[in-house]
Design a protein around this motif. Sequence first.
Motif, PDB file in Angstrom:
ATOM      1  N   ALA A 146      46.034  31.960  32.252  1.00 35.74           N
ATOM      2  CA  ALA A 146      44.443  31.884  32.168  1.00 35.74           C
ATOM      3  C   ALA A 146      44.160  32.032  33.689  1.00 35.74           C
ATOM      4  CB  ALA A 146      44.250  30.501  31.993  1.00 35.74           C
ATOM      5  N   PRO A 147      44.810  31.527  34.847  1.00 36.13           N
ATOM      6  CA  PRO A 147      44.784  31.834  36.265  1.00 36.13           C
ATOM      7  C   PRO A 147      44.913  33.373  36.553  1.00 36.13           C
ATOM      8  CG  PRO A 147      45.918  29.810  36.128  1.00 36.13           C
ATOM      9  CD  PRO A 147      45.969  30.419  34.618  1.00 36.13           C
ATOM     10  N   MET A 148      45.902  33.891  35.937  1.00 37.01           N
ATOM     11  CA  MET A 148      46.150  35.280  36.325  1.00 37.01           C
ATOM     12  C   MET A 148      45.104  36.136  35.749  1.00 37.01           C
ATOM     13  SD  MET A 148      48.828  35.417  38.061  1.00 37.01           S
ATOM     14  CE  MET A 148      49.355  37.044  38.015  1.00 37.01           C
ATOM     15  N   LEU A 149      44.389  36.108  34.560  1.00 34.25           N
ATOM     16  CA  LEU A 149      43.405  36.678  34.181  1.00 34.25           C
ATOM     17  C   LEU A 149      42.141  36.510  34.674  1.00 34.25           C
ATOM     18  CD1 LEU A 149      44.237  36.288  30.307  1.00 34.25           C
ATOM     19  CD2 LEU A 149      43.825  38.617  31.446  1.00 34.25           C
ATOM     20  N   TRP A 150      41.933  34.999  35.373  1.00 29.10           N
ATOM     21  CA  TRP A 150      40.655  34.708  35.932  1.00 29.10           C
ATOM     22  C   TRP A 150      40.523  35.419  37.251  1.00 29.10           C
ATOM     23  CZ3 TRP A 150      36.284  32.698  34.734  1.00 29.10           C
ATOM     24  CH2 TRP A 150      35.441  32.081  35.759  1.00 29.10           C
ATOM     25  N   ASN A 151      41.721  35.443  37.872  1.00 26.44           N
ATOM     26  CA  ASN A 151      41.639  36.027  39.421  1.00 26.44           C
ATOM     27  C   ASN A 151      41.735  37.575  39.431  1.00 26.44           C
ATOM     28  OD1 ASN A 151      42.244  33.219  40.336  1.00 26.44           O
ATOM     29  ND2 ASN A 151      44.533  33.717  40.342  1.00 26.44           N
ATOM     30  N   SER A 152      41.728  38.182  38.311  1.00 23.21           N
ATOM     31  CA  SER A 152      41.725  39.585  38.087  1.00 23.21           C
ATOM     32  C   SER A 152      40.369  39.981  37.869  1.00 23.21           C
ATOM     33  CB  SER A 152      42.672  40.331  37.001  1.00 23.21           C
ATOM     34  OG  SER A 152      42.161  39.934  35.655  1.00 23.21           O
ATOM     35  N   LEU A 153      39.505  38.927  37.428  1.00 20.99           N
ATOM     36  CA  LEU A 153      38.077  39.230  37.050  1.00 20.99           C
ATOM     37  C   LEU A 153      37.155  39.523  38.253  1.00 20.99           C
ATOM     38  CD1 LEU A 153      36.730  36.854  34.338  1.00 20.99           C
ATOM     39  CD2 LEU A 153      37.049  39.308  34.138  1.00 20.99           C
ATOM     40  N   PRO A 154      36.058  40.609  38.434  1.00 19.77           N
ATOM     41  CA  PRO A 154      35.402  40.665  39.584  1.00 19.77           C
ATOM     42  C   PRO A 154      34.399  39.375  39.759  1.00 19.77           C
ATOM     43  CG  PRO A 154      35.149  42.532  37.818  1.00 19.77           C
ATOM     44  CD  PRO A 154      35.856  41.306  37.336  1.00 19.77           C
ATOM     45  N   ASN A 155      34.037  39.287  41.124  1.00 22.42           N
ATOM     46  CA  ASN A 155      33.388  37.944  41.336  1.00 22.42           C
ATOM     47  C   ASN A 155      31.896  37.853  40.450  1.00 22.42           C
ATOM     48  OD1 ASN A 155      35.216  37.119  42.761  1.00 22.42           O
ATOM     49  ND2 ASN A 155      34.585  38.018  44.802  1.00 22.42           N
ATOM     50  N   TYR A 156      31.312  39.004  40.233  1.00 16.48           N
ATOM     51  CA  TYR A 156      29.974  38.957  39.528  1.00 16.48           C
ATOM     52  C   TYR A 156      30.007  38.391  38.246  1.00 16.48           C
ATOM     53  CZ  TYR A 156      30.570  43.083  36.813  1.00 16.48           C
ATOM     54  OH  TYR A 156      31.259  44.198  35.964  1.00 16.48           O
TER      55      TYR A 156
END
Length: 179
Positions: A146-156
């Motif tokens: 979950a953190p790895m996927l979340w951190n790869s998302l764009p901020n918007y």
Amino acid sequence: MVGIRKIGQIRRFLDRETTTRLMHAFISSRLDYCNSIHVALPKTLLRKLQMIQNSAARLYVCQTKHRDHITPILHELHWLPVKEGVNFKILLLTYKSLHALAPRHIDNVLTPQSLCRNLRSNSQNRLVPAKVKTISYGHRALSYAAPMLWNSLPNYIKDAQSVVLFKRLLKTYLFNKTY
């Protein structure tokens, strides 16, 4: 799956819209049910689930041949592949957890990143992945994935103001990334 065969038996009497609805009701709903736990599945089992989705799309909704490439068909139907559906569910749970909308046991798994110094990365809404002991299974744990996927998302996408907006932005992002 038995549902695919049964729909296939009556397919010639149905129009495309009705067949698509049946596939969503009987096949897609089963593939999507609790698919956040599929993050722990090995690639071989995910491939089998993908084959079920491919056969549903190819043979019964679009009525194409088995040798036809599946990517344009899934794109036309606007279906995410199974792995991206799992990622969608994991990221949705993560968003809900960060906004106090998820069960508490999920909140305990996710740790927001906090730095002792004031840096630009503090405003990026990042999570700390859990330390893993085994490479083969540790990377499949929710506390790591979950953190790895979340951190790869764009901020918007991470900064979406509602669950509905987050889901729309996330599906569009995953869809564009896949196709």
